[in-house]
Design a protein around this motif. Structure first.
Motif, PDB file in Angstrom:
ATOM      1  N   SER A  24      -2.773  -1.153   6.251  1.00 26.73           N
ATOM      2  CA  SER A  24      -1.462  -2.121   6.334  1.00 26.73           C
ATOM      3  C   SER A  24      -1.684  -2.982   7.626  1.00 26.73           C
TER       4      SER A  24
ATOM      5  N   ILE B 132       0.879  -1.046   0.000  1.00 28.71           N
ATOM      6  CA  ILE B 132      -0.108   0.105   0.056  1.00 28.71           C
ATOM      7  C   ILE B 132       0.779   1.202   0.197  1.00 28.71           C
TER       8      ILE B 132
ATOM      9  N   ALA C 143      -4.137   4.170   5.150  1.00 26.52           N
ATOM     10  CA  ALA C 143      -3.395   3.490   4.516  1.00 26.52           C
ATOM     11  C   ALA C 143      -2.448   2.657   5.525  1.00 26.52           C
TER      12      ALA C 143
END
Length: 776
Positions: free
Chosen positions: A484, A466, A480
């Motif tokens: 993650s 990502i 993100a």
């Protein structure tokens, strides 16, 4: 290979934009004309499969002709051919049922297409489609905005709710009909219907909803119109009171409104249209094209206040076509109904709620919008197509990288403003439609849904990597990090302007181990030093970059407040070369205009500028903001980019060569630094002796020439041939022109964006490329 009496079998996979464009009927016609047997079928990955048997010579002719005569709105990326033993089980050629199999990510999700000329003729002429606003065929009409999943079949779209009547079914099954195998068409008997609602949501009784809406528009009403990818707000573009009232209700005091006009001929009554611009207007995508206003422009002054240009589009649905014909005037305002940066409204309930007190009436239909999609916006600079926003008619977008990431899937989440997301799979990068400003959860949810649609289409699982922006304040970065942690994906943070440079490199087929000189100019981007960058020159590779030049850094008193009140930035820049008392004397005359609290606020701004912990910026956007105030062009920003846009409009009426002005630079700590404070001081001196428009022209020339000159010096130092230009400020016509001319004059190769916006709409693309280079 075994052959039976000269008969052979070819198994083809066609990848590209080949669904929803009349491709299967085209293949059927080509195969039957040549006497071949077999079938053509859509696949769930947006590709097409063809199995065809016949004489070997004829088969080779078929394969050779296939890409040459394909529908004009299609685009073939790849033709894979496998020769096999014939089954001899086919007696004719057919269009077979679509298949759920997925073969490749190289096939393209079909985009929405503007209404074609033949359908227009049917709507305005005598046919069974006469006056029907949802008329379409195999080569025009909605696609992406009504697709739930692929393959592109009626049952997988919102048209599933409208079964064919007997007459439509006959056309659908008739190989000689131009609606043969067309999935999205219907007629007045079996298709969607229009309804006119009042502000409370009650149906307005009318024999013809469009005629009634046109009459209301002529009377000054504001009408919300449901189109392909969302709602527009429509109002009479020639009536100042109507347009001003729309601004008051929508709380958009200055942001330019897009308008829609019935024809290029009508557009020429108020705007200048070059041949290149006419081609863009008439293209199947039907984008908004930014045009220069003509001397005889009769549009309301408040359509685009302070600007020399106006965004114009042609009707791209039967709804728009019929509404403009009934309106019988040159143009209607047709601006997105959503607040700037927010997702498009796509259903009546949300429109009635969010547009309460804004729209007087609602022209709606009962075809569901599946994928919201805003209008694309394009500008032509010297015949070069420049995307300001890439969405309807062009999205989702695809770019073939020069390398593959194998079985990994990389997700780029972009930045914050004008955002998109990009998915890198194999050697293909797929970018979503324009998302908007991801500053609120509503827009983040829209982005998540856009990503999920593409993931489902290509059967993608969780991302292995990502990529996101470095700015810790961005909602996309926080998402993100959460994603993650949840999925165990590798997180890669990418500097904002590096992402711009990487996107530019990939669009110009730069190899994985090559590098360019990249001029990156925009409003802001989180720098490696924690400051706000935006006037940079990089030695750029995909995996890393070296910052080789930048505008001189200046404090941003009040932080982001400088972007909204640019006189703050002006005071900060002036303070770097003169005393506080001198700055006060220079600005005190207009202090009450430039600062909400007058001279006392100016004193506070100067104090904030001296604080050592103050955020600093090297942004060209902030410099142009300050210069716009210096020339008294704009002192409060009411929409993104307003001060530079107004300054550019003034400059475009300036006289070349009238004033000599130079942006000086020096070498400092191994980098070139541009002395922007001296430029601002020089502008104040010139203002006493020259016309403002000539000074504005000279400002743009000095900036463009200086940036290009240093870029050429760096190219010589580092042995680099390509010099590129990117960033939101790269759409400035004059700066673009001066940079390009200077680079070519120095015998270097100038590169620019071709199919993506140079603004933040390309950041997710660049992030995915940078991330790929760091894991390979």
């Amino acid at each position: 290979m075994v052959q039976y009496m000269g008969i052979r079998r070819a198994h083809l996979y066609i990848r590209g934009l080949v669904q929803g464009v009349g491709f299967r009927p085209y293949i059927y016609g080509l195969a039957t004309t040549k006497g071949l047997c077999g079938f053509v079928s859509n696949l769930a990955d947006a590709g097409v499969e063809i199995v065809v048997e016949g004489n070997e010579t004829t088969l080779k002719e078929f394969i050779e002709e296939l890409p040459k005569k394909a529908p004009s709105v299609s685009h073939i990326e790849e033709v894979e051919v496998k020769w096999e033993e014939p089954s001899r089980s086919f007696s004719r050629f057919t269009i077979s049922d679509s298949q759920e199999r997925r073969i490749s990510v190289r096939s393209v999700i079909p985009v929405d297409l503007g209404i074609c000329d033949i359908c227009v003729t049917e709507i305005i002429g005598k046919s069974r489609y006469s006056g029907y606003p949802f008329t379409s065929c195999a080569q025009c009409g909605p696609r992406f905005t009504m697709i739930r999943k692929l393959p592109y079949d009626r049952v997988n779209t919102s048209m599933e709710a409208f079964p064919f009547c007997p007459e439509c079914l006959r056309e659908y099954l008739d190989p000689k009909s131009r609606r043969y195998d067309a999935q999205g068409f219907a007629c007045p008997r079996c298709g969607p219907k229009l309804t006119l609602l009042d502000a409370s949501g009650k149906v307005v009784k009318s024999d013809n909803a469009i005629s009634s809406a046109a009459e209301l528009l002529l009377d000054g009403s504001i009408i919300a119109v449901k189109g392909l990818g969302g709602f527009h707000l429509a109002v009479n573009a020639l009536d100042e009171s109507s347009v001003s009232e729309l601004r008051r209700r929508r709380r958009r005091p200055n942001q330019p409104f897009a308008i829609m006009s019935p024809s290029v001929e009508e557009i020429k009554r108020f705007a200048e249209v070059s041949d290149d611009e006419a081609q863009l207007l008439l293209s199947p995508a039907r984008p908004i094209v930014v045009l220069n206003k003509s001397d005889k422009c009769n549009l309301a002054d408040s359509i685009a206040p302070g600007l020399n240009s106006v965004g114009v589009m042609l009707p791209y649905t039967g709804i728009h076509l019929l509404l403009l014909r009934a309106f019988q005037r040159e143009a209607l305002v047709m601006t997105s109904a959503n607040y700037p940066g927010k997702p498009m409204m796509i259903d009546e309930r949300s429109a009635l709620s969010e547009l309460k007190g804004v729209a007087d009436y609602f022209l709606v239909h009962n075809r569901e919008i599946i994928n919201r999609c805003d209008d694309s916006v394009i500008k032509s600079i010297g015949g070069v197509r420049v995307f300001l926003r890439k969405s309807r008619g062009y999205s989702p977008s695809y770019l073939r990288a020069g390398w593959s990431v194998g079985d990994r899937y990389i997700l780029g989440l972009g930045g914050e403003l004008n955002n998109t997301a990009s998915l890198f799979v194999k050697d293909q990068i797929i970018t979503t439609q324009h998302i908007g400003d991801v500053e609120e959860l509503e827009t983040l949810d829209f982005m998540k849904n856009a990503i999920k649609f593409i993931e489902n289409t290509y059967d993608l699982r969780k991302p292995d990597v990502i990529a996101c922006d470095m700015n810790p304040a961005f909602l996309t970065r926080r998402y993100a990090e959460e994603l993650s942690d949840e999925l165990g994906s590798l997180l890669v943070q990418v500097q904002h302007h590096h992402a711009h440079a990487a996107a530019l490199m990939a669009e110009n087929a730069t190899s994985l181990d090559d590098r360019i000189i990249s001029i990156v100019i925009d409003g802001t981007g989180y720098g490696l030093d924690g400051n706000s960058w935006g006037g940079e020159i990089f030695i750029a590779e995909y995996s890393h970059f070296k910052r080789a030049a930048h505008l001189a850094p200046h404090p941003m008193p009040g932080g982001d407040a400088c972007a909204y009140y640019p006189a703050r930035m002006l005071a900060s820049i002036l303070r770097s070369t003169m005393s506080d008392s001198d700055v006060e004397k220079m600005l005190e005359k207009d202090a009450t205009k430039y600062f909400k609290h007058g001279i006392e606020e100016l004193k506070l701004v100067l104090k904030q500028s001296e604080e050592s912990q103050s955020l600093k910026t090297t942004s060209l956007g902030r410099l142009l903001d300050a210069l716009a105030v210096a020339l008294d062009v704009c002192w409060i920003r009411t929409y993104e980019g307003e001060p530079p846009m107004r300054l550019e409009s003034l400059a475009l009426s300036g006289r070349p060569g009238k004033i000599e002005l130079k942006l000086e630079y020096r070498r400092e700590n191994g980098m070139y630094v541009f002395n922007t404070a001296e430029l601002v001081n020089a502008v104040f001196d010139l203002e006493k002796r020259f016309d403002r428009k000539d000074i504005a022209f000279a400002i743009h020339a000095s900036i463009g020439n200086a940036l290009a000159e240093v870029a050429c010096l760096l190219a010589g130092e580092y042995g680099v041939e390509k010099i590129g230009l990117t960033g939101g400020a790269a759409v400035n016509t004059l700066i673009y022109r001066f940079i390009k001319e200077k680079i070519i004059e120095n015998n270097k190769k100038f590169i620019f964006h071709k199919n993506y916006p140079c603004g933040d709409g390309c950041v997710s693309l660049g992030q995915s490329l940078v991330a790929s280079s760091r894991i390979l």
